[in-house]
Design a protein around this motif. Structure first.
Motif, PDB file in Angstrom:
ATOM      1  N   ALA A 258       0.825  -1.209   0.000  1.00 31.33           N
ATOM      2  CA  ALA A 258       0.000   0.000   0.000  1.00 31.33           C
ATOM      3  C   ALA A 258       0.860   1.260   0.000  1.00 31.33           C
ATOM      4  CB  ALA A 258      -0.944  -0.004   1.200  1.00 31.33           C
ATOM      5  N   ALA A 259       1.921   1.251   0.803  1.00 31.46           N
ATOM      6  CA  ALA A 259       2.800   2.422   0.864  1.00 31.46           C
ATOM      7  C   ALA A 259       3.484   2.665  -0.472  1.00 31.46           C
ATOM      8  CB  ALA A 259       3.840   2.223   1.972  1.00 31.46           C
ATOM      9  N   LEU A 260       3.987   1.609  -1.100  1.00 37.08           N
ATOM     10  CA  LEU A 260       4.653   1.752  -2.390  1.00 37.08           C
ATOM     11  C   LEU A 260       3.660   2.146  -3.483  1.00 37.08           C
ATOM     12  CD1 LEU A 260       7.032  -1.307  -2.062  1.00 37.08           C
ATOM     13  CD2 LEU A 260       7.758   1.072  -2.280  1.00 37.08           C
ATOM     14  N   ALA A 261       2.445   1.603  -3.410  1.00 41.96           N
ATOM     15  CA  ALA A 261       1.421   1.954  -4.398  1.00 41.96           C
ATOM     16  C   ALA A 261       1.033   3.423  -4.293  1.00 41.96           C
ATOM     17  CB  ALA A 261       0.194   1.066  -4.226  1.00 41.96           C
ATOM     18  N   ALA A 262       0.893   3.914  -3.061  1.00 41.37           N
ATOM     19  CA  ALA A 262       0.549   5.323  -2.880  1.00 41.37           C
ATOM     20  C   ALA A 262       1.622   6.217  -3.502  1.00 41.37           C
ATOM     21  CB  ALA A 262       0.392   5.631  -1.393  1.00 41.37           C
ATOM     22  N   ALA A 263       2.878   5.836  -3.331  1.00 42.30           N
ATOM     23  CA  ALA A 263       3.973   6.629  -3.902  1.00 42.30           C
ATOM     24  C   ALA A 263       3.947   6.588  -5.429  1.00 42.30           C
ATOM     25  CB  ALA A 263       5.310   6.102  -3.379  1.00 42.30           C
ATOM     26  N   GLU A 264       3.740   5.405  -6.001  1.00 43.08           N
ATOM     27  CA  GLU A 264       3.707   5.294  -7.460  1.00 43.08           C
ATOM     28  C   GLU A 264       2.518   6.052  -8.053  1.00 43.08           C
ATOM     29  OE1 GLU A 264       6.045   3.671  -9.543  1.00 43.08           O
ATOM     30  OE2 GLU A 264       7.114   3.832  -7.633  1.00 43.08           O
ATOM     31  N   LEU A 288      -4.901  -1.461   0.358  1.00 46.42           N
ATOM     32  CA  LEU A 288      -4.686  -1.131  -1.048  1.00 46.42           C
ATOM     33  C   LEU A 288      -5.969  -0.625  -1.687  1.00 46.42           C
ATOM     34  CD1 LEU A 288      -2.613  -1.064  -3.322  1.00 46.42           C
ATOM     35  CD2 LEU A 288      -3.318  -3.384  -3.940  1.00 46.42           C
ATOM     36  N   VAL A 289      -7.101  -1.188  -1.293  1.00 45.90           N
ATOM     37  CA  VAL A 289      -8.391  -0.705  -1.790  1.00 45.90           C
ATOM     38  C   VAL A 289      -8.519   0.788  -1.524  1.00 45.90           C
ATOM     39  CG1 VAL A 289     -10.898  -0.864  -1.549  1.00 45.90           C
ATOM     40  CG2 VAL A 289      -9.516  -2.949  -1.508  1.00 45.90           C
ATOM     41  N   ASP A 290      -8.188   1.214  -0.303  1.00 47.98           N
ATOM     42  CA  ASP A 290      -8.319   2.623   0.070  1.00 47.98           C
ATOM     43  C   ASP A 290      -7.327   3.502  -0.694  1.00 47.98           C
ATOM     44  OD1 ASP A 290     -10.290   1.864   1.836  1.00 47.98           O
ATOM     45  OD2 ASP A 290      -8.992   1.908   3.603  1.00 47.98           O
ATOM     46  N   VAL A 291      -6.087   3.027  -0.840  1.00 51.10           N
ATOM     47  CA  VAL A 291      -5.067   3.808  -1.554  1.00 51.10           C
ATOM     48  C   VAL A 291      -5.493   4.053  -2.993  1.00 51.10           C
ATOM     49  CG1 VAL A 291      -2.750   3.641  -2.549  1.00 51.10           C
ATOM     50  CG2 VAL A 291      -3.094   3.188  -0.121  1.00 51.10           C
ATOM     51  N   ALA A 293      -8.533   3.912  -4.297  1.00 50.46           N
ATOM     52  CA  ALA A 293      -9.718   4.773  -4.352  1.00 50.46           C
ATOM     53  C   ALA A 293      -9.345   6.237  -4.125  1.00 50.46           C
ATOM     54  CB  ALA A 293     -10.739   4.319  -3.309  1.00 50.46           C
ATOM     55  N   ASP A 294      -8.462   6.493  -3.162  1.00 51.72           N
ATOM     56  CA  ASP A 294      -8.043   7.864  -2.865  1.00 51.72           C
ATOM     57  C   ASP A 294      -7.329   8.503  -4.053  1.00 51.72           C
ATOM     58  OD1 ASP A 294      -9.116   7.619  -0.357  1.00 51.72           O
ATOM     59  OD2 ASP A 294      -7.201   7.275   0.658  1.00 51.72           O
ATOM     60  N   ALA A 295      -6.652   7.667  -4.848  1.00 50.23           N
ATOM     61  CA  ALA A 295      -5.910   8.184  -6.006  1.00 50.23           C
ATOM     62  C   ALA A 295      -6.789   8.305  -7.241  1.00 50.23           C
ATOM     63  CB  ALA A 295      -4.722   7.277  -6.310  1.00 50.23           C
ATOM     64  N   GLY A 296      -8.048   7.880  -7.156  1.00 50.03           N
ATOM     65  CA  GLY A 296      -8.930   7.949  -8.311  1.00 50.03           C
ATOM     66  C   GLY A 296      -8.570   6.958  -9.394  1.00 50.03           C
ATOM     67  N   ALA A 297      -7.916   5.864  -9.012  1.00 56.88           N
ATOM     68  CA  ALA A 297      -7.541   4.838  -9.967  1.00 56.88           C
ATOM     69  C   ALA A 297      -8.491   3.651  -9.852  1.00 56.88           C
ATOM     70  CB  ALA A 297      -6.094   4.394  -9.730  1.00 56.88           C
ATOM     71  N   GLU A 298      -8.261   2.648 -10.672  1.00 53.33           N
ATOM     72  CA  GLU A 298      -9.102   1.447 -10.669  1.00 53.33           C
ATOM     73  C   GLU A 298      -8.321   0.283 -10.092  1.00 53.33           C
ATOM     74  OE1 GLU A 298     -11.103  -1.725 -13.838  1.00 53.33           O
ATOM     75  OE2 GLU A 298     -10.444   0.258 -14.536  1.00 53.33           O
TER      76      GLU A 298
END
Length: 458
Positions: A258-264, A288-291, A293-298
């Protein structure tokens, strides 16, 4: 796929996994690929040398020249495939215990085979296509790949930022194929490095290959006693990375993903064309679901296993979508813009970049993604009949529950405040149970209730 499952084929050497099986798979590979050259590599398992000889001999007998790479991590083999345009057969059982071995297949682009490609090889098992006596292939030893792979890693990371952060890193390659690469790579990245279980040894004397919390006691102690900023653990073929924070606490793989996904996702160019998607498996954490969604991705979910993930990433990219990151909570992460292969050593570098960029401790960096508690349990079975009873009980349990049900891979029940998943392993004789909730007792209760139902079905 019956033979290759979710991530290659594996089994106990001398029982399910035999030299004859290796020969049959290698012959099928030669038939389906019809390649002039094929690489053969292995991890550190004791059976790896003899079984790699079987594979190489079979491929050469079928008319292919063979590049012998020796002991090399899966992502290092992927690097060689991509740069030399040569497919590879890799002898590894990844995170499985020392008695196991297995086969992974990588394409000439450095990607583990997609589902349809594995299916073609599986369908050809039993078809031997031997070359004439004067058309057999040659084998050659290829040296220097580890050094080239390490240089490639460094070229794709922010070496200056990591070096400037002056990090002390404790690394535990678990006696696996990463032992001869990961520590040196981290030193070249500018870190002070402390090691444990960093000698290649197919007995795996220090710990089992799987980098789970119960196997990382020595790494956790090393982090605390050396005041390291972070600990890094790999599995047997170093395609996974699990982290330990500066206090000696294991960072759950779902949390680091989740942390790495938020950064990417924060670096995505929103003006570029194509949808942005993150690909993960059906046991995805709410973190990861929350990350996403917060980024507006799928968030695009697949059955569990790296083969399914790489296939979905390929399909999304062919459709014009962008996939900056993909992975599962076991420490196996893809950064497709670098290479569509799980790479625990590259993932370690990306996590160090994260620490350097944030100018924060490991525990601080992952703190926003630690709200959920995940419980994992495994039920072993002895034969197909017992497996069928366990899965029948799981199906009954799932359909009796009055909650949202996802059957992408097994049975995932979404309770709103929590979820539980039950599915058969694709690599071991086990049925796996996952349960996650914001409250630890809630997750434990869900897992225990389901386990009791399955145990009663034995």
């Amino acid at each position: 796929m019956q033979l290759f499952g979710s991530s290659g084929t594996r089994g106990v050497v001398g029982e399910e996994f035999t030299p004859e099986l290796v020969r049959r798979v290698a012959a099928a590979v030669a038939t389906v690929w019809d390649a002039d050259r094929i690489a053969v590599a292995r991890d550190t398992r004791l059976s790896g040398g003899p079984l790699a000889d079987v594979a190489a001999g079979t491929l050469a007998a079928a008319g292919a020249d063979v590049d012998r790479l020796g002991v090399l991590p899966t992502p290092g083999v992927a690097y060689y495939c991509a740069t030399a345009s040569v497919p590879a057969l890799l002898l590894t059982a990844s995170h499985n215990p020392p008695a196991y071995n297995g086969i992974k297949l990588l394409g000439a682009d450095g990607t583990e085979l997609f589902v349809d490609a594995y299916e073609r090889v599986e369908a050809a098992v039993g078809d031997d296509a031997l070359a004439a006596w004067d058309a057999v292939g040659d084998a050659r030893q290829v040296d220097g790949v580890a050094d080239e792979y390490r240089a490639d890693l460094l070229a794709h990371l922010d070496r200056e930022a990591v070096a400037a952060a002056d990090l002390t890193v404790a690394v535990d390659p678990g006696h696996g194929a990463g032992s001869s690469i990961s520590p040196d790579f981290l030193r070249e990245l500018g870190c002070a490095v402390r090691t444990v279980h960093a000698d290649p040894d197919g007995h795996f004397p220090g710990r089992d290959p799987e980098p789970v919390a119960e196997n990382l006691t020595d790494l956790r102690r090393l982090v605390r006693t050396t005041d390291a900023d972070v600990g890094i653990a790999h599995d047997g073929d170093a395609d996974r990375a699990i982290f330990v924070d500066e206090t000696g606490a294991v960072v759950d793989g779902d949390t680091s993903l989740a942390a790495l996904a938020a950064a990417e996702l924060s670096r995505i160019d929103r003006t570029a064309s194509g949808d942005v998607a993150v690909v993960s498996a059906v046991n995805v954490s709410q973190r990861l679901v929350d990350v996403v969604a917060d980024a507006g991705a799928e968030l695009d979910l697949t059955p569990i296993g790296s083969t399914h993930l790489v296939t979905r990433v390929r399909d999304r990219r062919r459709a014009g979508d962008r996939v900056p990151i993909a992975g599962e909570g076991n420490g196996g992460i893809f950064f497709p813009r670098y290479r569509l292969t799980r790479d625990g050593i590259y993932a370690a570098g990306k996590f160090l970049e994260l620490l350097a960029d944030a100018d924060a401790t490991a525990s601080e960096v992952v703190a926003p993604f630690t709200d959920y508690h995940l419980v994992r349990e495994n039920l072993t079975y002895d034969d197909d009949a017992e497996r069928a009873r366990l899965l029948d009980a799981a199906e009954t349990y799932a359909h009796e529950a009055d909650v949202a049900l996802d059957t992408t891979d097994g049975y995932r029940l979404d309770y709103g405040d929590a979820w539980v998943l039950v599915r058969p392993s694709g690599t071991e004789p086990k049925v796996r149970i996952y349960a996650e909730a914001r409250d630890a007792d809630r997750a434990s209760t869900l897992a225990t209730d389901l386990r009791r139902r399955l145990d009663a079905a034995r």
